[in-house]
Scaffold this active site. Structure first.
Site, mmCIF file in Angstrom:
data_model
loop_
_atom_site.group_PDB
_atom_site.id
_atom_site.type_symbol
_atom_site.label_atom_id
_atom_site.label_comp_id
_atom_site.label_asym_id
_atom_site.label_seq_id
_atom_site.Cartn_x
_atom_site.Cartn_y
_atom_site.Cartn_z
ATOM 1 N N GLU A 1 0.807 -1.236 0.000
ATOM 2 C CA GLU A 1 0.000 0.000 0.000
ATOM 3 C C GLU A 1 0.835 1.280 0.000
ATOM 4 O O GLU A 1 0.591 2.186 0.790
ATOM 5 C CB GLU A 1 -0.928 -0.012 1.217
ATOM 6 C CG GLU A 1 -1.895 -1.170 1.204
ATOM 7 C CD GLU A 1 -2.817 -1.218 2.419
ATOM 8 O OE1 GLU A 1 -4.008 -1.462 2.228
ATOM 9 O OE2 GLU A 1 -2.352 -1.020 3.549
ATOM 10 N N VAL A 2 1.785 1.338 -0.891
ATOM 11 C CA VAL A 2 2.605 2.554 -0.973
ATOM 12 C C VAL A 2 1.914 3.556 -1.887
ATOM 13 O O VAL A 2 1.685 3.270 -3.061
ATOM 14 C CB VAL A 2 4.013 2.225 -1.526
ATOM 15 C CG1 VAL A 2 4.896 3.471 -1.474
ATOM 16 C CG2 VAL A 2 4.643 1.077 -0.754
#
Ligand code: ACM
Length: 533
Positions: free
Chosen positions: A326-327
């Site tokens: 989840e960058v």
């Protein structure tokens, strides 16, 4: 001759009466490969003896404590002996290709044999579950149990980045894992809302990053807060205690330090770690954040080297988890510094920068004899709709380092297949099937039980790339141990069987029946559990 006659008379007696001595089937989780029952019971008397060779001293002592604490049975220890009421024996000829396997014979004596110490330990976990009370006496139904796991990676994850629980809670979870033959404790030690491990070179990580002013409650985006400060962290000494406690129970502790996203707590401590350069506070709400490490800055890379250098001596596990999920790429896209770094290194999309950075970490870890593991975003494949919105292409021009373990949580079966075809080993923690923070409506016990880490459509060779499964206790909405336990129990038992018991031997009704003594035990020790059907 006399005994032959006696047996014949007994047999005639049972035939004439139409009765066989009843077999008390074992209630056992996870269910073993095979149980061949024979008639009769062996009694476990007080002061029974445990014979073992010196290298099994730890296992013999654990067995002694289980017998004492759970059954009030005292034992005499016989180190270096092969004769006793319970015999623990290493034997290379036992299931030689099954490292964790064991064979236990329960006759007048109980003998656990295995080719490894861990096999003996697994046999002991089985033994403690099959002791029953009959007419006031502790007995074990006679049988031969042959057993080994379907998968080598059977993990439980605790995310303490969101809520710090402390070592006593972890010890208790490790005990439960041991009984269920779960062998990997995946320990989430950093996240946006908290940094939980002391790093001596960077004291503010815990002075500042381990504390927040308040916490969002109920659900993501509720905008309702409890108004109570929360925090805590593990000193390096405490980490050692936990790792040692786990090692005694043959549980490997895999630490997770999340990079390059889920970085707010670290950036709150040291703003230069971030990409925006802005000062931030440790967030009080949950959900994916925009602040990410500035991986283009050599100082930030040095920071990771330093953190890893301090952690490696604490964690003997051959695997190190770098998160990588989840960058959000907004800050990288907005930073001229990062963009110029990308151009210089021929990186065409932020997803490629992530893979480039991840490979750097992989090299660093490989230099310390550690294998990197990360959530499946690290392959550079696009799995989030927000990546599309930000028009971040997949990482097309760069490949994730060989030897990485890809921790699959999001995407479809085709993506797992693609990952395996590219040559990576995979641990399957598909979110819709293994996330313990999900409600029992979303993941009922039966769904946990029937989770198969091997998705449809893989060839036999590809199947071997699936190391096993993880179940994950994400921490956002479990402020108390009680709220955590409700999520974990009883589903953790279902994941135990999903990881250990071959799919062809699974039987949900049998599992529910075997769960009953667990429920009783949990209740007696004050563990609240949720829907057990
Ligand atoms: C994840 O659930 N973000 C791995």
């Amino acid at each position: 001759m006399k005994s032959y006659l006696l047996s014949l008379i007994c047999l005639l007696f049972f035939c004439c009466c139409g009765k066989q001595p009843a077999i008390e089937e074992y209630l056992l989780i996870p269910h073993p490969v095979s149980i061949e029952y024979t008639s009769g019971f062996t009694k476990l008397k007080n002061n029974l003896s445990i014979a073992y060779t010196e290298e099994l001293a730890n296992e013999a002592e654990l067995l002694q404590s289980y017998l004492s604490v759970n059954f009030s049975i005292n034992t005499k220890m016989k180190p270096g002996s092969e004769s006793g009421n319970i015999i623990l024996k290493l034997d290379t000829s036992i299931l030689p290709d099954k490292k964790e396997g064991y064979i236990m014979g329960i006759d007048d004596k109980i003998t656990i044999k295995a080719n490894s110490v861990i096999g003996i330990f697994n046999g002991i976990q089985t033994l403690r579950q099959i002791i029953q009370k009959k007419e006031g006496k502790w007995i074990v139904q006679k049988a031969i149990v042959t057993d080994y796991p379907a998968f080598s990676w059977r993990a439980f994850m605790l995310d303490e980045g969101r809520y710090f629980k402390g070592k006593e809670v972890v010890f208790d979870l490790l005990d439960e894992m041991a009984e269920l033959k779960l062998n990997v404790f995946h320990w989430g030690l950093t996240n946006d809302q908290g940094w939980r491990i002391e790093i001596k070179k960077y004291p503010k990580l815990t002075e500042i990053g381990a504390y927040r002013d308040s916490s969002e409650i109920h659900k993501f985006g509720s905008n309702i807060f409890d108004g109570k400060p929360h925090g805590g962290f593990y000193t390096q000494e405490e980490i050692k205690e936990v790792v040692e406690y786990a090692a005694k129970r043959h549980i490997m502790v895999v630490p997770e330090v999340n990079m390059p996203g889920h970085a707010c707590a670290a950036i709150a401590a040291y703003p230069w770690l971030g990409t925006s350069g802005k000062e931030i506070k440790v967030p009080t709400n949950f959900g994916v954040k925009y602040d990410v490490f500035n991986v283009a800055d050599p100082k930030v890379i040095q920071f990771f080297e330093d953190v890893i250098d301090e952690m490696i001596p604490l964690f003997p596990s051959p695997v190190f988890h770098i998160g990588g999920d989840e960058v959000r790429y907004n800050h990288w896209n907005e930073s001229p510094y990062v963009r110029s770094y990308m151009t210089k290194n021929g990186l065409k999309a932020p997803a490629e920068l992530q893979v480039y950075f991840t490979n750097n970490m992989s090299n660093l870890l490989a230099g310390k004899s550690r294998r990197m593991m990360g959530w499946n975003e690290i392959t550079g494949d696009r799995v989030h709709s927000y990546q599309k919105e930000e028009s971040d292409a997949d990482a097309k021009n760069i490949k994730l380092a060989k030897g990485t373990i890809v921790h699959f949580w999001k995407g479809d079966t085709a993506l797992i297949r693609r990952t395996i075809e590219k040559g990576y080993d995979v641990v399957n923690s598909y979110h819709n099937s293994t996330y313990l923070d999900y409600s029992y409506e979303q993941i009922p016990l039966k769904k946990s039980y029937f989770f198969d880490p091997i998705p449809e459509g893989l060839t036999d060779d590809q199947k071997k790339r699936i190391l096993g499964l993880g179940c994950q206790m994400w921490g956002e909405f479990i402020p108390t141990v009680e709220s955590m336990n409700l999520k974990i129990y009883p589903r953790i038992a279902a994941y135990s069987e999903a990881g250990w018991t071959d799919k062809s031997h699974k039987d949900y009704n049998r599992f529910l029946h075997a769960l009953e003594p667990f429920l009783k035990r949990w209740k007696a020790k004050g563990v609240k559990y949720d829907v057990a059907k």
